[in-house]
Design an enzyme around this catalytic site. Structure first.
Site, PDB file in Angstrom:
ATOM      1  N   LEU A 112       0.793  -1.220   0.000  1.00 27.10           N
ATOM      2  CA  LEU A 112       0.000   0.000   0.000  1.00 27.10           C
ATOM      3  C   LEU A 112       0.831   1.277   0.000  1.00 27.10           C
ATOM      4  O   LEU A 112       0.311   2.352  -0.300  1.00 27.10           O
ATOM      5  CB  LEU A 112      -0.940   0.023   1.214  1.00 27.10           C
ATOM      6  CG  LEU A 112      -1.871  -1.177   1.378  1.00 27.10           C
ATOM      7  CD1 LEU A 112      -2.766  -0.977   2.593  1.00 27.10           C
ATOM      8  CD2 LEU A 112      -2.712  -1.408   0.128  1.00 27.10           C
ATOM      9  N   ALA A 113       2.106   1.189   0.356  1.00 29.31           N
ATOM     10  CA  ALA A 113       2.926   2.394   0.485  1.00 29.31           C
ATOM     11  C   ALA A 113       4.399   2.026   0.387  1.00 29.31           C
ATOM     12  O   ALA A 113       4.759   0.840   0.352  1.00 29.31           O
ATOM     13  CB  ALA A 113       2.637   3.082   1.826  1.00 29.31           C
ATOM     14  N   GLN A 114       5.240   3.059   0.345  1.00 31.18           N
ATOM     15  CA  GLN A 114       6.679   2.840   0.405  1.00 31.18           C
ATOM     16  C   GLN A 114       7.302   3.878   1.334  1.00 31.18           C
ATOM     17  O   GLN A 114       6.702   4.913   1.621  1.00 31.18           O
ATOM     18  CB  GLN A 114       7.300   2.901  -0.988  1.00 31.18           C
ATOM     19  CG  GLN A 114       7.161   4.223  -1.715  1.00 31.18           C
ATOM     20  CD  GLN A 114       7.571   4.103  -3.182  1.00 31.18           C
ATOM     21  OE1 GLN A 114       7.186   3.152  -3.874  1.00 31.18           O
ATOM     22  NE2 GLN A 114       8.363   5.055  -3.666  1.00 31.18           N
ATOM     23  N   VAL A 115       8.520   3.575   1.805  1.00 30.48           N
ATOM     24  CA  VAL A 115       9.160   4.404   2.824  1.00 30.48           C
ATOM     25  C   VAL A 115      10.440   5.012   2.266  1.00 30.48           C
ATOM     26  O   VAL A 115      11.270   4.307   1.671  1.00 30.48           O
ATOM     27  CB  VAL A 115       9.472   3.570   4.091  1.00 30.48           C
ATOM     28  CG1 VAL A 115      10.199   4.428   5.135  1.00 30.48           C
ATOM     29  CG2 VAL A 115       8.182   3.010   4.683  1.00 30.48           C
ATOM     30  N   ASP A 161      -1.334  -7.009  11.192  1.00 23.84           N
ATOM     31  CA  ASP A 161      -0.490  -7.298  10.033  1.00 23.84           C
ATOM     32  C   ASP A 161       0.901  -7.701  10.530  1.00 23.84           C
ATOM     33  O   ASP A 161       1.877  -6.980  10.339  1.00 23.84           O
ATOM     34  CB  ASP A 161      -0.398  -6.062   9.133  1.00 23.84           C
ATOM     35  CG  ASP A 161       0.025  -6.418   7.708  1.00 23.84           C
ATOM     36  OD1 ASP A 161       0.082  -7.619   7.401  1.00 23.84           O
ATOM     37  OD2 ASP A 161       0.297  -5.497   6.924  1.00 23.84           O
TER      38      ASP A 161
END
Length: 546
Positions: A160-163, A313
């Site tokens: 859902l996302a990246q860092v 999760d």
């Protein structure tokens, strides 16, 4: 047989034709919507293919056939890579679903679990332009207007996302989590498509029981896509760890509200290695895998049994470990990704505690009683019992005299859930030898593969029953099962006996039951002592003498 194939073909053809017609117009009007339609088309086509494949081959090998088990395994091996490839092609939410299924090693056939575990390493990456656009839309400034430095290359990427790594003017290291740009806008449409496919398949084949998966993702996804909720969850988790005396052992990164939004979350950058690393890497750093598994289990047990506030999760990529001389045992864990938590209602939590206590004590009757409190049942099992008795034999499920009853199905459904939770056959759980918290070498040393082999017959022979049981469970129970599977899989990966997370869970459930005024005070107290001794001895030199 032919009717099933014709029905599947008609369903797939209708869905595909409608999708293609809509897609032609969408391509011109909205490329994101067009991509959504394409993902829906691929999902519908694969669903129809898998349904036809299983129906055809299983009808050629009836339930009483000696070749049925091999035929079913062939179907699994043939279709599992196709499902994995679908998750890869569609990305985003589909990767999330693949990850959810990939840790359910005691609920799904081994072929699917092995293939879908690749979803943890196949997460999409947003372009630098999309990352900058999300930050600008949400915070009103470009990355380098907010931070002293901002690395374009992500240090990690998830479904859902990246860092990205960044720094403040004073040099403070930050982790900037940026949502993949189209997800928030298209999530509802994507989930509607997945839900429609599952409903169509179930109309064609009523025994197909994965509707619970769509319901769970539909409920949880909007929460995961709101990073403001994630910041709130992280703060509460930090308080839970502090109340349990784990604040110096388990780190939850601090978040920075002024720099965060719905799609951007800024937090302290915490160093560490993924829990997916092997046992040799830990020992090289002077950290014992047994201690890591125990602490990981303690953190989750406190959330599940103690506070009823569960991190949903728990896969290894969301947990880091690192050396720390000042921490207990010389190491710390770092809990990441607090986007999805679930409140566990008190009645459900106490019934779950009672089930764990029964498993630990080897009390099969108490285990079934606890599963009844959880509402576990199965229409499929009741029908299976009736069919076996009507055929004139007891078969695998039917037992005793007389007509089948709902009580029979409830008992068998309860036994299935107990096996799913413990990773042991119900026979092993309720064998009258003191339960799972015992020290005999053969039992204690069994690997996760041995555990799965014991209940493999249930998965192969009664897969529809397992899905039916899952359909009846409260949604919070699905997440508890997911967390439990993850703890056991982590222990197995690090060559730690799966009895360690089991003992930690039992100890935590005993504390929760005592606080609730449990009437079995003496047996609960004695079980707590046994769990404490078990954890003290397991992994030490003394365990070799047992």
């Amino acid at each position: 047989m032919a009717s099933v194939l014709r029905a599947a073909g008609r369903g797939a053809g209708a869905v595909t034709a409608a999708t293609c017609t809509c897609a032609a117009g969408l391509y011109v009007a909205d490329r994101d919507a067009f991509d959504t339609a394409q993902r829906f088309r691929r999902t519908a086509a694969l669903s129809a293919w898998m349904l036809a494949d299983y129906s055809w081959h299983l009808r050629l090998h009836p339930p009483d056939s000696t070749t049925r088990e091999d035929a079913l395994e062939d179907c699994h091996r043939r279709n599992a890579p196709l499902l994995r490839n679908l998750c890869f092609q569609n990305g985003g939410i589909y990767i999330k679903i693949g990850q959810l299924l990939g840790i359910m090693d005691n609920l799904l056939p081994k072929a699917y679990v092995e293939e879908l575990q690749a979803c943890f390493d196949a997460c999409p990456r947003s372009t630098s332009a999309d990352v900058e656009r999300v930050i600008l839309e949400d915070l009103g400034k470009r990355p380098l207007e907010l931070f002293e430095t901002f690395e374009q290359e992500p240090v990690a990427s998830a479904s859902l996302a990246q860092v990205h790594r960044a720094t403040l003017p004073g040099g403070k290291q930050l982790a900037v989590k940026v949502q993949h740009r189209p997800l928030l806008r298209l999530a509802r449409t994507e989930m509607a498509g997945i839900d429609l496919v599952l409903r169509c398949v179930r109309l064609i084949e009523p025994r197909f029981g994965f509707q619970w998966l769509a319901e769970e993702v539909r409920e949880s996804l909007p929460k995961e896509l709101d990073f403001r909720l994630e910041a709130q969850n992280a703060a509460r988790c930090r308080k839970v760890m502090a109340a349990a005396g784990l604040s110096s052992a388990v780190v939850v990164p601090e978040t920075h509200a002024p720099l965060s939004s719905t799609r951007v979350l800024v937090m302290d950058f915490e160093e560490g290695q993924s829990l997916a690393s092997n046992a040799a890497a830990m020992r090289a750093e002077g950290v014992q895998p047994h201690s890591v598994v125990r602490r990981f289990s303690e953190a989750y047990a406190e959330m599940a049994f103690g506070e009823g506030f569960l991190h949903c999760d728990p896969h290894p990529g969301n947990v880091l470990w690192r050396r720390s001389q000042d921490a207990p045992g010389g190491f710390q864990l770092v809990l990441l990704d607090h986007g999805l938590y679930r409140e566990i209602p008190r009645d459900l939590r106490l019934a779950y505690c009672e089930l764990w206590r029964a498993i630990a004590l080897g009390d099969g009757d108490a285990a079934v009683m606890a599963t009844r409190k959880l509402g576990v049942r199965s229409t499929w099992l009741a029908e299976k019992i009736a069919a076996e008795r009507a055929s004139g034999g007891e078969g695998h499920l039917a037992s005793g005299e007389g007509a089948p009853t709902n009580e029979d199905a409830e008992v068998l459904a309860g036994k299935m859930l107990t096996s799913m939770l413990s990773g042991r056959s119900f026979r092993a759980v309720a064998d009258g030898r003191g339960g799972l918290m015992r020290f005999d070498r053969d039992f204690r040393g069994k690997s996760a593969d041995d555990d799965r082999a014991e209940i493999g017959g249930y998965v192969v022979g009664y897969f529809n029953g397992i899905l039916d049981v899952l359909d009846t469970l409260p949604r919070a129970m699905i997440l508890l099962l997911k967390a439990n599977d993850c703890l056991r899989a982590t222990a197995s990966r690090l060559d730690v006996p799966t009895s360690v997370p089991l003992a930690v869970s039992c100890s935590a459930c005993c504390r929760a039951l005592r606080r609730a005024g449990d009437k079995w005070q003496w047996s609960t107290w004695w079980l707590s002592v046994r769990c404490w001794l078990f954890l003290r001895l397991e992994g030490s030199m003394w365990s070799r003498l047992l």
